[in-house]
Scaffold this active site. Structure first.
Site, PDB file in Angstrom:
ATOM      1  N   ASP A  16      -7.849  -9.777   3.210  1.00  0.00           N
ATOM      2  CA  ASP A  16      -7.844  -8.378   3.661  1.00  0.00           C
ATOM      3  C   ASP A  16      -6.413  -8.021   4.054  1.00  0.00           C
ATOM      4  O   ASP A  16      -5.843  -8.651   4.949  1.00  0.00           O
ATOM      5  CB  ASP A  16      -8.792  -8.252   4.852  1.00  0.00           C
ATOM      6  CG  ASP A  16      -8.895  -6.835   5.383  1.00  0.00           C
ATOM      7  OD1 ASP A  16      -8.004  -6.002   5.114  1.00  0.00           O
ATOM      8  OD2 ASP A  16      -9.876  -6.567   6.097  1.00  0.00           O
ATOM      9  N   ASP A  40      -6.269   2.254   1.423  1.00  0.00           N
ATOM     10  CA  ASP A  40      -5.637   3.308   2.234  1.00  0.00           C
ATOM     11  C   ASP A  40      -6.497   3.602   3.476  1.00  0.00           C
ATOM     12  O   ASP A  40      -5.999   3.603   4.625  1.00  0.00           O
ATOM     13  CB  ASP A  40      -5.505   4.562   1.347  1.00  0.00           C
ATOM     14  CG  ASP A  40      -4.549   5.603   1.875  1.00  0.00           C
ATOM     15  OD1 ASP A  40      -3.922   5.369   2.921  1.00  0.00           O
ATOM     16  OD2 ASP A  40      -4.441   6.675   1.230  1.00  0.00           O
TER      17      ASP A  40
HETATM   18  N1  AR6 Z   1      -7.414  -5.500   1.520  1.00  0.00           N
HETATM   19  C1  AR6 Z   1      -6.959  -5.790   0.272  1.00  0.00           C
HETATM   20  N2  AR6 Z   1      -7.350  -5.129  -0.835  1.00  0.00           N
HETATM   21  C2  AR6 Z   1      -8.238  -4.133  -0.679  1.00  0.00           C
HETATM   22  C3  AR6 Z   1      -8.756  -3.753   0.589  1.00  0.00           C
HETATM   23  C4  AR6 Z   1      -8.305  -4.486   1.720  1.00  0.00           C
HETATM   24  N3  AR6 Z   1      -8.726  -4.205   2.951  1.00  0.00           N
HETATM   25  N4  AR6 Z   1      -9.617  -2.711   0.402  1.00  0.00           N
HETATM   26  C5  AR6 Z   1      -9.656  -2.458  -0.934  1.00  0.00           C
HETATM   27  N5  AR6 Z   1      -8.821  -3.317  -1.582  1.00  0.00           N
HETATM   28  P1  AR6 Z   1      -7.763   1.316  -4.087  1.00  0.00           P
HETATM   29  P2  AR6 Z   1      -5.851   2.591  -5.932  1.00  0.00           P
HETATM   30  C6  AR6 Z   1      -8.527  -3.424  -3.019  1.00  0.00           C
HETATM   31  O1  AR6 Z   1      -8.867   2.159  -4.623  1.00  0.00           O
HETATM   32  O2  AR6 Z   1      -6.630   2.155  -7.120  1.00  0.00           O
HETATM   33  C7  AR6 Z   1      -7.308   5.791  -2.110  1.00  0.00           C
HETATM   34  O3  AR6 Z   1      -8.301   6.729  -1.835  1.00  0.00           O
HETATM   35  C8  AR6 Z   1      -9.532  -2.843  -3.997  1.00  0.00           C
HETATM   36  O4  AR6 Z   1     -10.605  -3.751  -4.195  1.00  0.00           O
HETATM   37  O5  AR6 Z   1      -7.670   1.133  -2.620  1.00  0.00           O
HETATM   38  O6  AR6 Z   1      -4.352   2.438  -5.964  1.00  0.00           O
HETATM   39  C9  AR6 Z   1      -5.895   6.359  -1.985  1.00  0.00           C
HETATM   40  O7  AR6 Z   1      -5.815   7.343  -0.981  1.00  0.00           O
HETATM   41  C10 AR6 Z   1      -8.650  -2.729  -5.245  1.00  0.00           C
HETATM   42  O8  AR6 Z   1      -8.582  -3.994  -5.908  1.00  0.00           O
HETATM   43  O9  AR6 Z   1      -6.297   1.868  -4.561  1.00  0.00           O
HETATM   44  C11 AR6 Z   1      -5.660   6.934  -3.343  1.00  0.00           C
HETATM   45  O10 AR6 Z   1      -6.195   8.231  -3.455  1.00  0.00           O
HETATM   46  C12 AR6 Z   1      -7.274  -2.424  -4.684  1.00  0.00           C
HETATM   47  O11 AR6 Z   1      -7.363  -2.675  -3.277  1.00  0.00           O
HETATM   48  C13 AR6 Z   1      -6.400   5.982  -4.256  1.00  0.00           C
HETATM   49  O12 AR6 Z   1      -7.429   5.399  -3.479  1.00  0.00           O
HETATM   50  C14 AR6 Z   1      -6.798  -1.008  -4.896  1.00  0.00           C
HETATM   51  O13 AR6 Z   1      -7.881  -0.107  -4.796  1.00  0.00           O
HETATM   52  C15 AR6 Z   1      -5.517   4.863  -4.745  1.00  0.00           C
HETATM   53  O14 AR6 Z   1      -6.224   4.108  -5.694  1.00  0.00           O
END
Ligand code: AR6
Length: 183
Positions: A16, A40
């Site tokens: 995490d 985020d």
């Molecule tokens: N720790 C590590 N990885 C994580 C965590 C965590 N706590 N939570 C989720 N992930 P995403 P994006 C992973 O959707 O595709 C947001 O709404 C998740 O499983 O968070 O760049 C922003 O505001 C995935 O593998 O980011 C933007 O609008 C990875 O993090 C949009 O999403 C990225 O997923 C950005 O989308």
């Protein structure tokens, strides 16, 4: 898994991002800098309102963060002292400059960490959640950008990829192996 590139240690772990003890963690943000879901949302929940306040100050100064760029705030209540907010590309099929923009998101985050003199940084898998970038392709870009930075700069000394699932970790490990064949 961990590797040494020049003076930098590169780690690939499952975990995490909000719990990392690195100087900075990277947020996969959006251009508004006003928060969202996924990583985020988790960072703003864990870090508290101070991070959003700083994001709003940056917005007021420069009007958000373009795709591929990065900005830095304090870490609020997180263990990490800083959050580097970067914006990866939304996947539109690969013909819309997605690869270069994703590479810039990594390199500009690392450049900010270097400029601040930070010794350690942790990245999530940028763009592979809500933004739907195919993870195999994203992982190849991520590991090559990190390798390139580490070959050219001594800081940060630790660059950690924090993958949220076993499958994602396996994909990143395979990407690292593919980019760094044993000689
Ligand atoms: N720790 C590590 N990885 C994580 C965590 C965590 N706590 N939570 C989720 N992930 P995403 P994006 C992973 O959707 O595709 C947001 O709404 C998740 O499983 O968070 O760049 C922003 O505001 C995935 O593998 O980011 C933007 O609008 C990875 O993090 C949009 O999403 C990225 O997923 C950005 O989308």
């Amino acid at each position: 898994m961990s590797f040494t590139v020049n003076k930098t240690r590169v780690e690939l772990v499952r975990g995490d991002i909000t719990l990392q003890d690195t100087d900075a963690i990277v947020n996969a943000a959006n251009s508004s800098l006003l928060g969202g879901g996924g990583v985020d949302g988790a960072i703003h929940r864990a870090g508290g309102p101070r991070i959003l306040e700083e994001c709003k100050e940056i917005r007021a100064r420069q009007g958000g963060c373009p795709t591929g760029q990065a900005v830095i705030t304090g870490g609020g209540n997180l263990t990490a002292r800083y959050v580097i907010h970067t914006v990866g590309p939304v996947w539109h099929g690969g013909g819309h400059n997605e690869a270069a923009l994703l590479r810039n998101a990594y390199l500009n985050s690392l450049r900010l960490a270097h400029e601040k003199g930070l010794t350690s940084i942790a990245f999530p898998s940028i763009s592979t959640g809500a933004y739907r970038y195919p993870i195999e392709q994203a992982a190849a870009i991520a590991v090559s950008a990190v390798r390139e930075h580490a070959e050219n700069y001594d800081l940060p000394r630790l660059i950690r990829f924090v993958l949220f699932s076993d499958r994602d970790l396996i994909v990143y490990q395979a990407a690292w192996d593919a980019a760094n064949p044993v000689k």
